[in-house]
Design an enzyme around this catalytic site. Structure first.
Site, short mmCIF file in Angstrom:
data_model
loop_
_atom_site.label_atom_id
_atom_site.label_comp_id
_atom_site.label_asym_id
_atom_site.label_seq_id
_atom_site.Cartn_x
_atom_site.Cartn_y
_atom_site.Cartn_z
N GLU A 1 -16.99 -28.60 24.31
CA GLU A 1 -16.03 -27.87 23.48
C GLU A 1 -16.69 -27.35 22.22
OE1 GLU A 1 -13.11 -30.84 22.55
OE2 GLU A 1 -12.46 -31.02 24.63
N LYS B 1 -17.16 -27.05 18.36
CA LYS B 1 -16.82 -27.94 17.25
C LYS B 1 -16.23 -27.05 16.16
CE LYS B 1 -18.53 -31.89 14.64
NZ LYS B 1 -18.25 -31.49 13.27
N ARG C 1 -7.34 -36.59 8.31
CA ARG C 1 -8.25 -37.67 8.70
C ARG C 1 -8.55 -38.61 7.53
NH1 ARG C 1 -14.02 -37.92 8.85
NH2 ARG C 1 -14.73 -39.37 10.45
N CYS D 1 -21.06 7.91 -8.71
CA CYS D 1 -21.84 9.02 -9.24
C CYS D 1 -21.07 10.27 -8.85
CB CYS D 1 -23.22 9.03 -8.58
SG CYS D 1 -24.09 10.59 -8.79
#
Ligand code: IVH
Length: 675
Positions: free
Chosen positions: A113, A115, A136, A426
């Site tokens: 998978e 990350k 977490r 300019c």
């Protein structure tokens, strides 16, 4: 207030189920079955029933995603099972060897998978109902962000389908797509709000908002990639089966995950994912391999804070720190002065970066970048590397702020910053060599006059050798083939090819020519519209601003630019010479002018399904030649949906919106009926 009848209760339940279904089709499967208006109508019906009968309101009602009041602080949540980290390995072979030895198996299947670079979360569902979302934290204890996470549209408040566990702790990653991150930052810049350094910070900062209504405005997504605790009867034996079950229940999972076999499979996946990294819609910092068979995971167990059954392989970081050697100013095709940081070379995302754009002076001062500074640079996808921020702690005492140029650094001419614009320009136009060079580069580019082989380096050399001063000079080069051949890194053969390519470009039509002139606000679509509407360059040059706006999709700003361009002395002189060139195709539009009153003129058309008589490109070109605008998405303003074989959800959507539907034959008749 009235007591709800059983019919009302049933209707409320049906509406919730239907809304959850369509929400899932839209936000998870990316395959809506109904249009926004139809969805809104269902939503409003539910809202009004709930208003009438507040007793019927339940926490999983789609009307309750946002609505919780701001929190005082975040509550702590102790995770049921610790949220572990993953060991990083330099070589998957080493990981695979340890796994095989640990299991005594000859060959192991892995779930591979991406990350995802986001925020890890734990989602608790009790009998299908979402009850708690936590970050977490330190792995043992995190913060409760239930009210915030509920606002993520793809997160189911109640699992779809049946057979839900008594308890399910799903784990996943909350993230912001790269496109959403860029759009968010662009808007934040406009409104003067804080920008985020990268999508991960953006996701974390958005989820950790005490006021869930702010989280609701942030475009967050979620992919689930694992399980914490589960109490269920009968549970799959493999990770990929769990993911399939998740999908059945409406939990979003990463579409780029695969099951691979052995170290070869892992390596192959790694290479493929790495090659696709710039095309992914989300940021990844590597990939994860996990033993697919769940019982084998049990047998392998854990070391310290990471499981033995998973490992991560990192990709080169998209960010790096380096120092700014100087800040230069570049002058672009439209005269825009762009500050550029010259960097001490540094590897970012696998390439060496020596320059980073600072976009404009406002941005430069906002970030306050100075020569000598240590900066964080970022390179995402194939975009230009960017200075994200300065590490102020490391600023040398003598680092001076950049001074805004008072004149053009290339031609020394005047600069201006129009009211309300951030860009300093300019204003010397074709008199400024930098702008002339950029003008030639753009003129020769593939989508403009498509002069093969005439790239940046060669343009530079032609200018340096005094062979050309502007685009009109290109068509005088045929008399100077020897001098062209004498340029650095040229030679007879390449000179011949270049001159042939220039000659060939005489055949380009007015559509391309107009785009190639590089008039501000005139992209390919506007150029094509103007060319078709006016038919000849003479008619276009003579048109008033009001008449220019008469071309489909040409607004007042573009019309003003075109009008002014044809009246500026520099461009008039240039056009005079270009139009005096013999054997050119650019006086006239290629496509026939739009038939007045043709049903396709100005109509927005959407194509779906596979066409058989014409390719999609061909159909698009033919429709556009008659003045239609071919769009990718349906709205109420769509005039026709053209349906080929095996049409997608657009057909249903068009019916909902009341858009007229034509099959391929009807489309051809309509186009060819134009005579
Ligand atoms: S599996 C014990 N799969 O990476 C292994 N983690 O160091 C459990 N992450 O913050 C994690 N994408 O949230 C797993 N496809 C993926 C992931 C993934 C990102 C994060 C995870 C945690 C960190 C693990």
């Amino acid at each position: 207030m009235t007591t709800p009848t059983p019919e009302t209760l049933a209707r409320v339940r049906a509406l919730r189920a239907e809304l959850a279904h369509h929400n899932h089709r839209y936000h998870v499967l990316d395959a809506p079955e109904i249009g926004d208006d139809a969805y809104d109508a269902l939503f409003r019906e539910l809202e009004s029933l709930e208003q009438l009968h507040p007793v019927l309101i339940t926490p999983d009602s789609p009307t309750r995603r946002v609505g919780a009041a701001p929190l005082e602080g975040f509550a702590k949540v102790v995770h049921r099972a610790p949220m572990l980290s993953i060991d990083t390995v330099a070589d998957v072979a080493e990981f695979d060897r340890r796994v095989r030895e640990g299991l005594g198996e000859a060959e192991v299947e892995y779930a591979a998978e991406p990350k995802i670079d986001g925020v890890a979360v734990s989602l608790i569902y009790e009998r299908g109902l979402l009850v708690c979302v936590a970050t977490r934290g330190d792995g043992r204890e995190g913060e409760e962000v239930t009210a915030q996470a509920r606002t993520i549209p793809s997160l189911p408040l109640r699992l779809l389908g049946e057979g839900h566990p008594e308890l399910l702790e799903a784990r996943g990653e909350v993230f912001m797509t790269l496109a959403a991150f860029d759009a968010y930052n662009a808007r934040a810049l406009e409104t003067g709000e804080k920008t985020f350094a990268n999508p991960r910070n953006a996701a974390a900062g958005s989820l950790r908002q005490l006021d869930p209504r702010i989280t609701a405005q942030r475009p967050l997504k979620l992919y689930c990639h694992g399980v914490g605790e589960v109490r269920a009867e009968g549970w799959p034996t493999r990770h990929d089966q769990v993911m399939a079950l998740f999908r059945d229940w409406g939990l979003p999972t990463c579409p780029d995950a695969e099951v691979v076999v052995g170290v070869e499979g892992c390596r192959d996946y790694y290479e493929r994912l790495r090659a696709r990294r710039d095309q992914l819609s989300y940021e990844i910092d590597g990939m994860v391999f996990k033993v697919n068979v769940l019982a084998w995971r049990e047998r392998l167990g854990f070391v310290a804070r990471a499981p033995r059954w998973a490992s991560a392989c990192k990709f080169p970081s998209r960010e790096a720190f380096t120092t700014v050697e100087a800040i230069d100013v570049q002058v672009g095709r439209t005269g825009a002065l762009t500050p550029v940081a010259r960097l001490q070379p540094v590897g970012v995302g696998g390439v060496t970066v020596t320059n980073a754009t600072l976009h404009n002076f406002e941005e430069l001062y906002r970030k306050d970048v100075r020569a000598g500074d240590t900066v964080r640079v970022r390179r995402a996808g194939d975009v230009i590397p960017e200075v994200v921020e300065v590490v102020l702690e490391k600023r040398p005492a003598d680092a001076l702020p950049v001074v805004t140029p008072a004149s053009c650094p290339v031609c020394g001419g005047a600069v201006a910053k129009p009211e309300g614009e951030v860009v300093i320009r300019c204003i010397e136009g074709f008199f400024c060599p930098a702008q002339r060079k950029e003008a030639v580069r753009h003129f020769a580019s593939r989508r403009a006059m498509n002069i093969e082989g005439l790239g940046e380096k060669l343009v530079e050399a032609l200018f340096a050798g005094g062979l050309i001063g502007d685009v009109a000079d290109l068509y005088r080069l045929h008399g100077m083939s020897e001098r062209v051949a004498g340029l650095e890194r040229m030679g007879e053969k390449s000179a011949e090819n270049l001159l042939a390519a220039i000659e060939e470009s005489r055949g380009r039509d007015l559509e391309r020519f107009l785009f190639a002139l590089g008039i501000r606000e005139v992209g390919e679509a506007t150029a094509a519209s103007l060319a078709r509407h006016f038919g000849t360059i003479e008619a276009l040059m003579a048109a008033s601003e009001a008449e220019l706006q008469g071309a489909p999709e040409v607004g007042p700003v573009a019309a003003g630019r075109v009008w002014a361009f044809f009246r500026a002395p520099g461009s008039q002189a240039l056009l005079e010479r270009l139009l005096a060139e013999p054997a050119t195709g650019w006086h006239r539009a290629a496509a026939r002018a739009v038939a007045i009153g043709h049903p396709l003129a100005g109509a927005t058309v959407v194509l779906t399904g596979t066409l058989t008589a014409w390719t999609r490109q061909e159909a698009k070109a033919r429709l556009e030649a008659l003045g239609a605008k071919v769009s990718g998405s349906l709205s109420k303003r769509t005039r026709y949906l053209i349906v080929g074989e095996a049409p997608g959800s657009k057909l249903t959507q068009a019916r909902e919106l009341g858009v007229e539907i034509l099959d391929e034959t009807a489309m051809i008749a309509l186009v060819q009926g134009a005579g």
